[in-house]
Design a protein around this motif. Structure first.
Motif: not given
Length: 516
Positions: A227, A229, A267, A269, A275, A307, A332
């Protein structure tokens, strides 16, 4: 009683059958109560508020008078607290210092219902902390404290002993876990050697999620999900973030990230832009396989940990049986709840249920719409307006609505009333009454507000709303739209979106009639 005893397989099957964001989902997750293990670097978040009304005598600098101090678990500890609030049984593994910060952090975790047997105290280590100073809702300064791993022989020995204790607890709690979350922020306190061993300690083959500054460090784990960013994704992919097209950029770099991290799914973000989820099964088929979630951004600069909330909610949803895409949508919603609150906020199951139950609130009258848009605009958010009948919702509609959302922050959809539709489309239309059409639109995550107009054109609404962008589907041309000069006169711009061929309500109706 362990997690296997409390896990309800019937509830798991019921959750797995869900295909939409149902307000009942949070309660089903509560009944499921999956066991989640968090292996993380732990932080104590501080939020100090005060006033500044004089200068210091010693130097020309402002004096900050502290009025209130609040503390919250941060980092991997915040992920654990969110998991507990979202109905999971949580076992936390991590290291803290033998100091006041460490003792406070342990107490906060215990009060939040997090299992702390695997939280090991390291003599001589300072607990990592991040303290923010704010005055009159303005964030002024953040100061960080707490040492990373030190190179001295004695310190290395103590750290190694503490990590050994943590590993021993991990061996005990992993066998009945349904998910494992690794929260690695580069403090160098987690033993990377675990990456190749964790799966062998978990015979139930739980879902492994890696939330790390550098997820490639955990590639030997072959995680189910990473995940990153935007900044972390850029480092993993070796490509700078394209700030004017971050969503498309995330889709493009996802296959590189999957390869570098050896993960099954990723994913990325993107804060206010939501996302992008890319599953390895569809990565080779191109960007069209990506799944987008939509955020509801806020200007609040005193929110932290959104997050962590996203990762926690996605994990608990997937561990309870939800498909990954639906888990991302639910996560989300949870993150939106958290970022709308000051401090290091947490989203609970009740918060999630309340927000999901609020979906019909998307359908608003023009007066309410103007008030909501006025607030959004005051916060610097861009307003996008589109309109149509939306009689039989199809792929062409959803494709262009998702494109429209990407043009701004708040998407308003104006829907023709039944009489207006009949005048525009002829007898026999609409096929679906107004209430059904607006309800279907309200279920789309990319749509923020829906309002109804009864005139033959949306020009009165455009003049009142003054959108930043007026979007129409690709079957229109800007030169033929009588609304276009009105939009431009109101300071907005007209955007014609891509056309999806062979998809129209009229075509769908004709196909249905031809098969009678």
């Amino acid at each position: 009683m362990n997690a296997i005893d409390t896990f309800d397989a019937g509830v798991f099957r019921r959750i797995a059958g869900r295909r939409s964001l149902d307000p009942r989902l949070p309660m089903d997750i509560a009944a499921c109560r999956p066991h989640v293990v968090v292996l993380g670097e732990l932080i104590l978040d501080g939020w100090w508020s005060g006033s500044i009304d004089r200068l210091c005598r010693e130097a020309p600098v402002p004096v900050f008078d502290v009025l209130n101090r609040e503390y919250s678990p941060g980092g991997g500890a915040n992920t654990a607290v969110n998991l507990a609030a979202l109905g999971a049984k949580v076992s936390l593994l991590g290291l803290i210092g033998d100091d006041d910060g460490g003792r406070l952090l342990r107490r906060l975790l215990t009060e939040a219902g997090v299992g702390t047997r695997g939280v090991i105290t390291v003599p001589g280590l300072r607990t990592q902390s991040k303290t923010r100073l704010s005055s009159e809702d303005q964030l002024l300064l953040r100061f960080d404290d707490g040492a990373r791993r030190r190179a001295g022989t004695a310190e290395t020995l103590l750290l190694g002993q503490a990590q050994g204790e943590m590993v021993a607890v991990a061996r005990e709690v992993l066998p009945d876990s349904r998910a494992v979350v690794v929260c690695d922020y580069g403090q160098e306190l987690l033993p990377l050697g675990l990456a190749s061993e964790l799966r062998s300690w978990a015979p139930q083959n739980p879902m492994f999620v890696v939330d790390a500054h550098d997820a490639s460090r955990w590639a030997p784990l072959e995680p189910d999900l990473v995940t990153p960013n935007a900044a972390e994704a850029a480092r993993l992919a070796g490509r700078d973030v394209e700030t004017d097209r971050r969503v498309d950029w995330a889709r493009e770099v996802a296959p590189i990230i999957l390869s570098r991290t050896r993960s099954r799914n990723v994913v990325v973000t993107l804060d206010r832009e939501g996302t992008v989820l890319v599953e390895s099964a569809g990565a080779a088929e191109g960007a069209a396989q990506a799944h987008r979630t939509w955020a509801h951004p806020v200007p609040n600069k005193q929110a932290s940990g959104g997050g962590d909330t996203f990762v926690a909610a996605l994990t608990v949803a997937a561990a309870s049986g939800l498909p990954l895409r639906l888990s991302a949508d639910l996560a989300q919603v949870a993150a939106d709840v958290a970022v709308h609150r000051p401090g290091t906020a947490v989203c609970s199951l009740r918060d999630l249920s309340d927000r999901l139950s609020d979906i019909p609130g998307k359908v608003v009258d023009p007066g309410t719409l103007m008030r909501e848009v006025s607030v959004a605009r005051a916060h610097g958010l861009r307003i996008v307006l589109t309109n149509g009948v939306f009689d039989v919702l199809h792929r062409g509609h959803t494709s262009y609505l998702e494109q429209a959302k990407e043009l701004g922050d708040v998407l308003v959809v104006a829907v023709n009333g039944d009489e207006s539709t009949r005048r525009l489309k002829g007898e026999g239309r609409p096929v679906n009454r107004l209430e059904d059409r607006t309800a279907l639109l309200a279920s789309l995550r990319c749509v923020d507000y829906i309002t109804v107009f009864h005139s033959d054109t949306p020009i009165p609404l455009i003049e009142a709303l003054r959108p930043d962008v007026y979007a129409k589907g690709g079957d229109y041309q800007a030169g033929s739209l009588e609304e276009a000069p009105v939009v431009e006169r109101c300071g907005g711009r007209v955007v014609i979106l891509d056309y999806v061929p062979d998809y129209s309500t009229s075509a769908v109706v004709r196909r249905i009639k031809s098969r009678r």
